[in-house]
Write an enzyme that holds these catalytic residues in place. Structure first.
Site, PDB file in Angstrom:
ATOM      1  N   LYS A  11       0.845  -1.206   0.000  1.00 41.07           N
ATOM      2  CA  LYS A  11       0.000   0.000   0.000  1.00 41.07           C
ATOM      3  C   LYS A  11       0.878   1.253   0.000  1.00 41.07           C
ATOM      4  CE  LYS A  11      -3.735  -2.453   2.249  1.00 41.07           C
ATOM      5  NZ  LYS A  11      -4.364  -2.911   3.484  1.00 41.07           N
ATOM      6  N   GLN A  43      -4.902  -1.511   9.486  1.00 42.11           N
ATOM      7  CA  GLN A  43      -4.737  -2.848   8.916  1.00 42.11           C
ATOM      8  C   GLN A  43      -5.315  -3.909   9.859  1.00 42.11           C
ATOM      9  OE1 GLN A  43      -3.575  -3.469   5.849  1.00 42.11           O
ATOM     10  NE2 GLN A  43      -3.725  -5.669   6.038  1.00 42.11           N
ATOM     11  N   ASP A  64     -11.465   2.358   3.413  1.00 36.81           N
ATOM     12  CA  ASP A  64     -11.760   0.912   3.347  1.00 36.81           C
ATOM     13  C   ASP A  64     -13.247   0.672   3.067  1.00 36.81           C
ATOM     14  OD1 ASP A  64      -9.761  -1.053   3.662  1.00 36.81           O
ATOM     15  OD2 ASP A  64      -9.529  -0.593   5.793  1.00 36.81           O
TER      16      ASP A  64
HETATM   17  N1  GUN Z   1      -6.488  -6.881   6.020  1.00 37.63           N
HETATM   18  C1  GUN Z   1      -6.616  -7.652   4.906  1.00 37.63           C
HETATM   19  N2  GUN Z   1      -7.271  -6.977   3.931  1.00 37.63           N
HETATM   20  C2  GUN Z   1      -7.575  -5.753   4.436  1.00 37.63           C
HETATM   21  C3  GUN Z   1      -8.244  -4.617   3.904  1.00 37.63           C
HETATM   22  O1  GUN Z   1      -8.713  -4.582   2.760  1.00 37.63           O
HETATM   23  N3  GUN Z   1      -8.338  -3.542   4.750  1.00 37.63           N
HETATM   24  C4  GUN Z   1      -7.852  -3.555   6.019  1.00 37.63           C
HETATM   25  N4  GUN Z   1      -8.007  -2.457   6.756  1.00 37.63           N
HETATM   26  N5  GUN Z   1      -7.234  -4.608   6.533  1.00 37.63           N
HETATM   27  C5  GUN Z   1      -7.086  -5.690   5.745  1.00 37.63           C
END
Ligand code: GUN
Length: 302
Positions: free
Chosen positions: A54, A98, A121
């Site tokens: 990211k 996350q 998200d």
């Molecule tokens: N952990 C695995 N995929 C995601 C996601 O798309 N967003 C977040 N915040 N955590 C994750």
């Protein structure tokens, strides 16, 4: 017949180039760039590698990117205070915490503390509600479903009036993508059926699908003979079924398999996503799209 491959790796590049160009334009006109903070608690290796991707992607696009790593034993109160700090920070347009979080922290409490207008998200109940209403109400669609819809549209598949069958009813993929595909509007207007573990005739429903979206997390669940000839098949499953040594790096890597038997399915479907390299790359891509959108909402450009 061999299906057209819908490659997430290629669509990702197309979208990221579009985002980058828009970021440059906004920077020139308004003197600001999108700001994204990724909050990582602890050292879960999978989470660390997602967050790294990211950050790299955000930097490539010219975003202002903050990585905020916190120790595994951070208290829930301190994490909530951190989220609040970024809620109030004017340079931040997107906040991503996350997941998963350590067991002593209530992840719902933390996600619900994020300002819905910075919830890139799309997990906050306000954004879930906005998505349900549809149309102009929608601010942030969750990233994986948003990526799936982009793949369907960019593959040239007609969605209006199509029979769309979604296998799986998770909050992150199944429920939101079903909701998105049935809305009025471009890339939607489908007739949607959601099937799940209690559905009686899984095979019968799948066989009717012009668009089959499979997000069950069960390797090879959908058999090739369940696919309608010419259908568009989106396989969201990323199942680790073993390990192998990478020829490139000499390191151990996971063997990944989708929820659909790809080798045989591709001889029946009209278009299909591979695993890996299909839906996977789209999640981070749509996170970038959402962060740019957040800035555009703030500037009154949307
Ligand atoms: N952990 C695995 N995929 C995601 C996601 O798309 N967003 C977040 N915040 N955590 C994750």
């Amino acid at each position: 017949m061999t299906a057209k491959l819908i490659k997430g790796t290629e669509i990702r590049e197309e979208i990221l180039e579009e985002v980058k160009a828009e970021v440059e334009q906004i920077k020139e006109k308004h003197g600001v760039v999108p700001g994204l903070v990724t909050i990582l608690v602890g050292e879960n290796p999978a989470s660390m590698s997602y967050v790294t991707l990211k950050i790299k992607t955000a930097i490539r696009l010219g975003f202002n990117e903050i990585q905020d790593s916190q120790p595994e034993d951070i208290s829930e109160a301190d994490l909530l205070a951190l989220v609040d700090k970024y809620n109030k920070d004017d340079s931040i347009n997107g906040i991503l915490v996350q997941l998963p979080l350590p067991k002593h922290i209530d992840d719902k409490k933390v996600l619900n503390a994020i300002d819905p207008d910075k919830d890139v998200d799309g997990f906050h109940p306000v954004n879930v509600g906005r998505l349900m209403i549809g149309g102009q109400e929608v601010k942030f669609a969750p990233c994986t479903p948003a990526g799936i819809q982009e793949m369907i549209v960019r593959s040239g598949m007609e969605t209006s009036g199509a029979e769309c069958v979604v296998v799986g009813r998770s909050n992150i993929v199944g429920k939101p993508i079903a909701n998105m595909m049935l809305q009025k509007g471009d890339g939607a207007n489908a007739t949607v059926t959601v099937v799940h573990t209690r559905t009686k005739d899984l095979e019968g429903h799948c066989k009717r699908a012009d668009i089959l979206i499979v997000a069950a997390g069960v390797p090879g669940l959908v058999k090739p003979e369940w696919i309608k000839p010419g259908a568009c098949v989106i396989d969201v499953g990323v199942n680790r079924v073993g390990e192998k040594i990478s020829e490139k790096t000499g390191k151990k890597i996971a063997i990944l398999k989708g929820d659909v038997d790809f080798d045989e399915a591709k001889e029946i479907a009209g278009s299909i996503t591979p695993v890996p390299g299909g839906v996977g790359p789209m999640t981070v891509t749509m996170l970038m799209v959402n962060t740019l959108k957040s800035l555009k909402f703030k500037l009154g450009l949307m």
